[in-house]
Design a protein around this motif. Sequence first.
Motif, PDB file in Angstrom:
ATOM      1  N   SER A 136      -9.663   5.268  -5.649  1.00 56.83           N
ATOM      2  CA  SER A 136     -10.613   4.285  -5.108  1.00 56.83           C
ATOM      3  C   SER A 136      -9.963   2.897  -5.005  1.00 56.83           C
ATOM      4  O   SER A 136     -10.333   2.097  -4.142  1.00 56.83           O
ATOM      5  N   LEU A 137      -8.948   2.619  -5.862  1.00 59.11           N
ATOM      6  CA  LEU A 137      -8.192   1.370  -5.710  1.00 59.11           C
ATOM      7  C   LEU A 137      -7.417   1.369  -4.392  1.00 59.11           C
ATOM      8  O   LEU A 137      -7.375   0.360  -3.675  1.00 59.11           O
ATOM      9  N   VAL A 138      -6.816   2.517  -4.084  1.00 54.86           N
ATOM     10  CA  VAL A 138      -6.090   2.643  -2.807  1.00 54.86           C
ATOM     11  C   VAL A 138      -7.055   2.399  -1.650  1.00 54.86           C
ATOM     12  O   VAL A 138      -6.752   1.639  -0.722  1.00 54.86           O
ATOM     13  N   ASP A 139      -8.226   3.033  -1.723  1.00 59.67           N
ATOM     14  CA  ASP A 139      -9.210   2.868  -0.646  1.00 59.67           C
ATOM     15  C   ASP A 139      -9.649   1.405  -0.521  1.00 59.67           C
ATOM     16  O   ASP A 139      -9.785   0.887   0.592  1.00 59.67           O
ATOM     17  N   ASN A 140      -9.860   0.739  -1.668  1.00 57.36           N
ATOM     18  CA  ASN A 140     -10.241  -0.678  -1.628  1.00 57.36           C
ATOM     19  C   ASN A 140      -9.159  -1.542  -0.992  1.00 57.36           C
ATOM     20  O   ASN A 140      -9.449  -2.399  -0.158  1.00 57.36           O
ATOM     21  N   THR A 141      -7.914  -1.300  -1.416  1.00 55.30           N
ATOM     22  CA  THR A 141      -6.789  -2.039  -0.831  1.00 55.30           C
ATOM     23  C   THR A 141      -6.782  -1.865   0.684  1.00 55.30           C
ATOM     24  O   THR A 141      -6.624  -2.816   1.438  1.00 55.30           O
ATOM     25  N   GLN A 142      -7.005  -0.619   1.106  1.00 48.75           N
ATOM     26  CA  GLN A 142      -6.967  -0.344   2.539  1.00 48.75           C
ATOM     27  C   GLN A 142      -8.118  -1.041   3.271  1.00 48.75           C
ATOM     28  O   GLN A 142      -7.922  -1.615   4.338  1.00 48.75           O
ATOM     29  N   LEU A 182       0.844  -1.202   0.000  1.00 48.12           N
ATOM     30  CA  LEU A 182       0.000   0.000   0.000  1.00 48.12           C
ATOM     31  C   LEU A 182       0.881   1.254   0.000  1.00 48.12           C
ATOM     32  O   LEU A 182       0.622   2.215  -0.742  1.00 48.12           O
ATOM     33  N   GLY A 183       1.936   1.228   0.796  1.00 48.17           N
ATOM     34  CA  GLY A 183       2.872   2.357   0.837  1.00 48.17           C
ATOM     35  C   GLY A 183       3.507   2.599  -0.526  1.00 48.17           C
ATOM     36  O   GLY A 183       3.669   3.753  -0.956  1.00 48.17           O
ATOM     37  N   GLU A 184       3.863   1.512  -1.221  1.00 45.44           N
ATOM     38  CA  GLU A 184       4.481   1.645  -2.554  1.00 45.44           C
ATOM     39  C   GLU A 184       3.484   2.224  -3.560  1.00 45.44           C
ATOM     40  O   GLU A 184       3.830   3.074  -4.388  1.00 45.44           O
ATOM     41  N   ASP A 242      -3.209   6.023   8.187  1.00 44.56           N
ATOM     42  CA  ASP A 242      -2.248   7.058   7.764  1.00 44.56           C
ATOM     43  C   ASP A 242      -1.996   6.965   6.256  1.00 44.56           C
ATOM     44  O   ASP A 242      -1.996   7.979   5.555  1.00 44.56           O
ATOM     45  N   LEU A 243      -1.768   5.756   5.770  1.00 46.55           N
ATOM     46  CA  LEU A 243      -1.470   5.576   4.344  1.00 46.55           C
ATOM     47  C   LEU A 243      -2.661   5.997   3.480  1.00 46.55           C
ATOM     48  O   LEU A 243      -2.498   6.643   2.444  1.00 46.55           O
ATOM     49  N   GLU A 244      -3.847   5.644   3.931  1.00 44.06           N
ATOM     50  CA  GLU A 244      -5.040   6.015   3.174  1.00 44.06           C
ATOM     51  C   GLU A 244      -5.153   7.538   3.074  1.00 44.06           C
ATOM     52  O   GLU A 244      -5.458   8.093   2.023  1.00 44.06           O
ATOM     53  N   ARG A 245      -4.849   8.198   4.172  1.00 43.44           N
ATOM     54  CA  ARG A 245      -4.920   9.661   4.197  1.00 43.44           C
ATOM     55  C   ARG A 245      -3.833  10.269   3.300  1.00 43.44           C
ATOM     56  O   ARG A 245      -4.053  11.300   2.658  1.00 43.44           O
TER      57      ARG A 245
END
Lengths: 216, 216
Positions: free
Chosen positions: A50-56, A19-21, A89-92
Motif C-alpha cells: 500500500s506504500l507503493v500504491d500511495n507513492t504511485q 519508485l523503481g528502487e 507499469d511500476l505499480e503493476r
Amino acid sequence: MRDLFHEELEQINLNLVALGEQIKVALDSATHALLTADLALAEKVIADDSLVDNTQHQLDAQTIDLMARQQPVASDLRALVTSLRMSADLERMGDMAHHIAKLARMRYPATAVPPELLLTIQEMGRVASKICEKATGIIKSRDTEAAKSLEKDDDEMDILHRKLFATLLDEKWAHGIETAIDMTLIGRYYERFADHAVSISRRVYYLVTGQYYSEE
Amino acid sequence: MRDLFHEELEQINLNLVALGEQIKVALDSATHALLTADLALAEKVIADDSLVDNTQHQLDAQTIDLMARQQPVASDLRALVTSLRMSADLERMGDMAHHIAKLARMRYPATAVPPELLLTIQEMGRVASKICEKATGIIKSRDTEAAKSLEKDDDEMDILHRKLFATLLDEKWAHGIETAIDMTLIGRYYERFADHAVSISRRVYYLVTGQYYSEE
C-alpha cells in the motif's frame, strides 16, 4: 516558466526512479520469502504494497498537476503521459511482488517451492531483479542502447519460464496438482513483472527516438 | 473553442465505447473457440488482436493530440487522462481474449477444457462478457450506480474462479498436470479480464464523483 517546468519534470523522473528502487526491494524480499518460507519478510512485502500504491498515486497527481498548470508543448506533454504509463507499469510490478509474497505466506510453514524448482525460481527472481534495476536505470539515463538490450534479459526470463513448465510436465514430477498450480502462477508473476519492465524500456526508447524497436 | 473541445472529447468517448464492443466480440469468440475447439475462430481472434491494438494506439494519439492542442482546464484534463487509462485497460482485456484463443489453438484438434470444467469455463466466459458489456455501457453513460454494481458481477467471477481450483484439486481430477496448468492460466485470464473491467468502472466513478468507492 519553461525552466521551472523542466525542474518539475526532472523531479517527477527522480520520483519514478525512487519508485523503481522501492519495487526492486519488494521483489527481492518476495523472492527470498518464497524460497526460504520467511513469514515475517512475506508479511512485510504485503504490508508495504500500500506504500507503493500511495507513492504511485502521489506521483501521478504531481504529473497531472504539472500538466494542468504548465500546459506543456507537445514533446513535454508526451514525456508526462509516458511518466503516467511508466508509473502504472511500476505499480503493476509491485503487485506481482505482492502476489509472490502472498503465496509464500499461504504455504507457510511449508516452503511453496519444491526442491527441484528452487534453482529455477531463484534464477527467475535474479533475472526479474536485474531487469527491474536496469529499467529503473533507463528511466534515469534515457539510454536507448540499454533500453534495447533489456529484450535479451527478457529472453532469459522466457527460457526460465519454459524450463519451469518442463519440470512441471516431467513424468518425475511428484508434488501433485496444488504445487503445479502454485508454480504456474509464480512463473506467470515473474514473467509479467519482466514484461512490464520491458514495456518501460520501450516507452523510454520511443520517447527519446520517436520510433519503436519492438518490431525488429 | 470549448464547444469544439467537448465535441472531440465526446468523440474520444465514443471511440472508447467502440473499442469495448470490439473486445466483447473478441472475448465471446475466444470463449466459443476454447469450448468447442474451433480453430478458425481462434485464428480470427488472434489475427484481430493487432486491429484492437491499432484502434487503441489511434485513440491514444487522438487523446494526446487533443490535450496538446486545447490545453484543457483541470477537470477536462482529468477526463482525458482517464480516457488513456481506460484504453489501456481495454487493450489489456483484448490481450486476455488473445491468450485464451492461443490456448484453444495450441490444443487443437483436442478441446482444451475437460468435460467437468466446461460449464465453469462457459460461466466465466458469460460473466466476463457481461462485465465487459456493462463497463462499456458505463463509459458511455457515466452511470455511477451501474459502476458500483459491477463489483457484484466481479464477485461472481471470483466464485467461479474458486470453483475452478476446487475441481483441479479434487482427488477425482484425472486430466494430469498439463491440463491443470492450462486451466490455471485460463482461470487467471478470465479473472484479469474482469479486473480490468472493474478498474474501468472505478475510474468512471472517480471521474464523476471525485471519490473512490473501492474502500467501502
